[in-house]
Design a protein around this motif. Structure first.
Motif, PDB file in Angstrom:
ATOM      1  N   MET A 297      -2.249  -1.547  -1.862  1.00  0.00           N
ATOM      2  CA  MET A 297      -1.405  -2.121  -2.913  1.00  0.00           C
ATOM      3  C   MET A 297      -0.022  -1.476  -2.910  1.00  0.00           C
ATOM      4  O   MET A 297       1.009  -2.163  -3.008  1.00  0.00           O
ATOM      5  N   ALA A 298       0.014  -0.156  -2.791  1.00  0.00           N
ATOM      6  CA  ALA A 298       1.291   0.556  -2.794  1.00  0.00           C
ATOM      7  C   ALA A 298       2.133   0.156  -1.585  1.00  0.00           C
ATOM      8  O   ALA A 298       3.352  -0.039  -1.690  1.00  0.00           O
ATOM      9  N   HIS A 299       1.484   0.026  -0.442  1.00  0.00           N
ATOM     10  CA  HIS A 299       2.205  -0.392   0.770  1.00  0.00           C
ATOM     11  C   HIS A 299       2.837  -1.766   0.558  1.00  0.00           C
ATOM     12  O   HIS A 299       4.005  -1.993   0.909  1.00  0.00           O
ATOM     13  N   THR A 300       2.075  -2.678  -0.027  1.00  0.00           N
ATOM     14  CA  THR A 300       2.576  -4.037  -0.260  1.00  0.00           C
ATOM     15  C   THR A 300       3.772  -4.035  -1.211  1.00  0.00           C
ATOM     16  O   THR A 300       4.789  -4.690  -0.962  1.00  0.00           O
ATOM     17  N   TYR A 301       3.667  -3.297  -2.302  1.00  0.00           N
ATOM     18  CA  TYR A 301       4.776  -3.236  -3.259  1.00  0.00           C
ATOM     19  C   TYR A 301       5.996  -2.547  -2.656  1.00  0.00           C
ATOM     20  O   TYR A 301       7.141  -2.908  -2.961  1.00  0.00           O
ATOM     21  N   SER A 302       5.754  -1.566  -1.794  1.00  0.00           N
ATOM     22  CA  SER A 302       6.874  -0.910  -1.115  1.00  0.00           C
ATOM     23  C   SER A 302       7.589  -1.890  -0.198  1.00  0.00           C
ATOM     24  O   SER A 302       8.818  -1.905  -0.111  1.00  0.00           O
ATOM     25  N   GLN A 303       6.804  -2.708   0.478  1.00  0.00           N
ATOM     26  CA  GLN A 303       7.393  -3.692   1.385  1.00  0.00           C
ATOM     27  C   GLN A 303       8.134  -4.796   0.637  1.00  0.00           C
ATOM     28  O   GLN A 303       9.261  -5.157   0.994  1.00  0.00           O
TER      29      GLN A 303
ATOM     30  N   TYR B 168       9.147  -4.866  -2.709  1.00  0.00           N
ATOM     31  CA  TYR B 168      10.121  -4.501  -3.747  1.00  0.00           C
ATOM     32  C   TYR B 168      10.849  -3.184  -3.461  1.00  0.00           C
ATOM     33  O   TYR B 168      11.578  -2.688  -4.315  1.00  0.00           O
ATOM     34  N   LYS B 169      10.629  -2.657  -2.254  1.00  0.00           N
ATOM     35  CA  LYS B 169      11.300  -1.428  -1.817  1.00  0.00           C
ATOM     36  C   LYS B 169      11.054  -0.256  -2.760  1.00  0.00           C
ATOM     37  O   LYS B 169      11.930   0.591  -2.984  1.00  0.00           O
ATOM     38  N   ILE B 170       9.853  -0.200  -3.326  1.00  0.00           N
ATOM     39  CA  ILE B 170       9.464   0.943  -4.149  1.00  0.00           C
ATOM     40  C   ILE B 170       9.111   2.107  -3.226  1.00  0.00           C
ATOM     41  O   ILE B 170       8.235   1.981  -2.358  1.00  0.00           O
ATOM     42  N   LYS B 171       9.797   3.211  -3.383  1.00  0.00           N
ATOM     43  CA  LYS B 171       9.505   4.399  -2.575  1.00  0.00           C
ATOM     44  C   LYS B 171       8.228   5.041  -3.111  1.00  0.00           C
ATOM     45  O   LYS B 171       8.206   5.523  -4.247  1.00  0.00           O
ATOM     46  N   ALA B 172       7.171   5.014  -2.305  1.00  0.00           N
ATOM     47  CA  ALA B 172       5.855   5.453  -2.777  1.00  0.00           C
ATOM     48  C   ALA B 172       5.203   6.399  -1.769  1.00  0.00           C
ATOM     49  O   ALA B 172       5.306   6.202  -0.548  1.00  0.00           O
TER      50      ALA B 172
ATOM     51  N   ASP C 243      11.559   5.079   5.368  1.00  0.00           N
ATOM     52  CA  ASP C 243      11.272   4.061   6.368  1.00  0.00           C
ATOM     53  C   ASP C 243      11.640   2.673   5.842  1.00  0.00           C
ATOM     54  O   ASP C 243      11.900   2.474   4.650  1.00  0.00           O
ATOM     55  N   ILE C 244      11.606   1.685   6.743  1.00  0.00           N
ATOM     56  CA  ILE C 244      11.895   0.301   6.359  1.00  0.00           C
ATOM     57  C   ILE C 244      10.930  -0.137   5.258  1.00  0.00           C
ATOM     58  O   ILE C 244      11.317  -0.769   4.275  1.00  0.00           O
ATOM     59  N   VAL C 245       9.652   0.172   5.459  1.00  0.00           N
ATOM     60  CA  VAL C 245       8.678   0.040   4.371  1.00  0.00           C
ATOM     61  C   VAL C 245       8.494   1.446   3.812  1.00  0.00           C
ATOM     62  O   VAL C 245       7.837   2.280   4.430  1.00  0.00           O
TER      63      VAL C 245
END
Length: 341
Positions: A171-177, A179-183, A251-253
């Protein structure tokens, strides 16, 4: 970078603030002068008095604000973000426990899945500089290759708890991709220490000893092929978290995963003997647990063993507190807290 170089005006929001790791992290940040917003539902999964004691110690700091609430309550989460505008969020609220998840699955979905989704949504609508969240070594399941590395496959969880933690990472990976949330996700390895969780084995062993009960060891009595655990002292966990808070992904993601473990797994029986010795030192007389050996329980794994190469390479830190030192600190706290004579 030294953690103290962070802007002292930063606002931290920490979920699970009355929990074991949440308490220590909140206390450290408050001691360094940061403002901390703590959220906790104060559930009774284990002794609520311990949670209240931790909370009492945090409320002595002027910059601590406590919100009693459950992260599965989206309105509460959104309101907390809107009103407090946190710069950095550390999500430590979760229903813990591997065995408990087998009998009580609902609470894991509610807290670990829905609750974490709410945190991600809040970070989406009220952008933060860094979201750090607790994953777990349990995501490695019954992997045979050791030490466990962050790049290893984690597609075969052996408990619902592990499955929820793996889901958090996805889930965190998806939101980072999107919405660019740094997680940054943290895979913790068997955390122990003073003011720890009473549901953990080491704590239960000591409880049973003083209640005149035997301890149950789930290794079939097989000392040659004993269980291995990468026991990690709470101070090392907190230092790792602090270093990583200060190192958001670029990173990009922008999503990273790190192990935080001692990188030195111990046989369960060696750990138990060290605990007996620590307790003996603490009370001034010899302690020997009465032991009953049983078969491995569903959801348990044979070994946990963290590779900390990525952690050390990224932030220059490697946990190294020995079980002898860590257990002595726990034993002395336990004897004092429970007023053992």
């Amino acid at each position: 970078m030294n953690y103290k170089q962070l802007d002292p005006t930063k606002v931290f929001l920490i979920t699970g603030a009355a929990g074991f790791i949440g308490y220590y992290l909140s206390k450290k940040l408050l001691h360094q002068g940061y403002r901390v917003i703590g959220i906790d539902n104060l559930n009774d999964y284990y002794d609520i008095n311990l949670k209240h004691l931790r909370l009492e110690q945090l409320t002595t700091y002027d910059k601590f604000t406590f919100i009693k609430g459950d992260i599965s309550d989206k309105n509460m989460v959104m309101k907390s973000f809107e009103e407090n505008k946190p710069n950095i969020v550390v999500n430590l609220a979760a229903q813990a426990g591997v065995r408990y998840s087998i009998e009580n699955p609902d609470v894991y979905i509610k807290s670990n899945i829905i609750g974490f989704y709410n945190i991600l949504e809040a970070c989406r609508y009220y952008p933060v500089e860094h979201l750090v969240y607790a994953s777990s070594s349990s995501v490695y399941g019954a992997n045979k290759k050791v030490p466990f590395e962050e790049t290893d496959s984690v597609d075969n969880p052996v408990s619902l708890y592990a499955a929820t933690k793996k889901s958090n990472e996805l889930m965190a990976h998806t939101y980072s991709q999107l919405y660019k949330i740094k997680a940054t996700g943290l895979r913790f390895f068997t955390v122990y220490g003073p003011m720890g969780r009473p549901d953990m084995a080491y704590f239960g062993f000591v409880d049973n000893y003083f209640k005149g009960r035997p301890i149950r060891i789930y290794n079939n009595g097989d000392f040659e092929n004993d269980l291995y655990r990468d026991f990690t002292f709470i101070d090392d966990i907190i230092m790792g978290v602090l270093r990583l808070i200060d190192t958001p992904p670029v990173d990009i993601v922008p999503h990273n995963i790190f192990n935080i473990g001692n990188n030195k797994p111990e046989k369960l029986m060696v750990f138990i003997r060290a605990l007996e010795k620590a307790l003996s030192n603490a009370i001034g007389r010899e302690v020997l647990f009465e032991k009953i050996f049983e078969s491995l329980k569903p959801g348990d794994v044979h070994a946990t063993y963290a590779s900390t190469d990525l952690l050390e390479k990224t932030v220059g830190f490697k946990p190294e507190t020995s079980i002898e030192v860590g257990l002595q600190k726990f034993a002395e706290w336990y004897v004092d807290y429970y007023k053992i004579k």
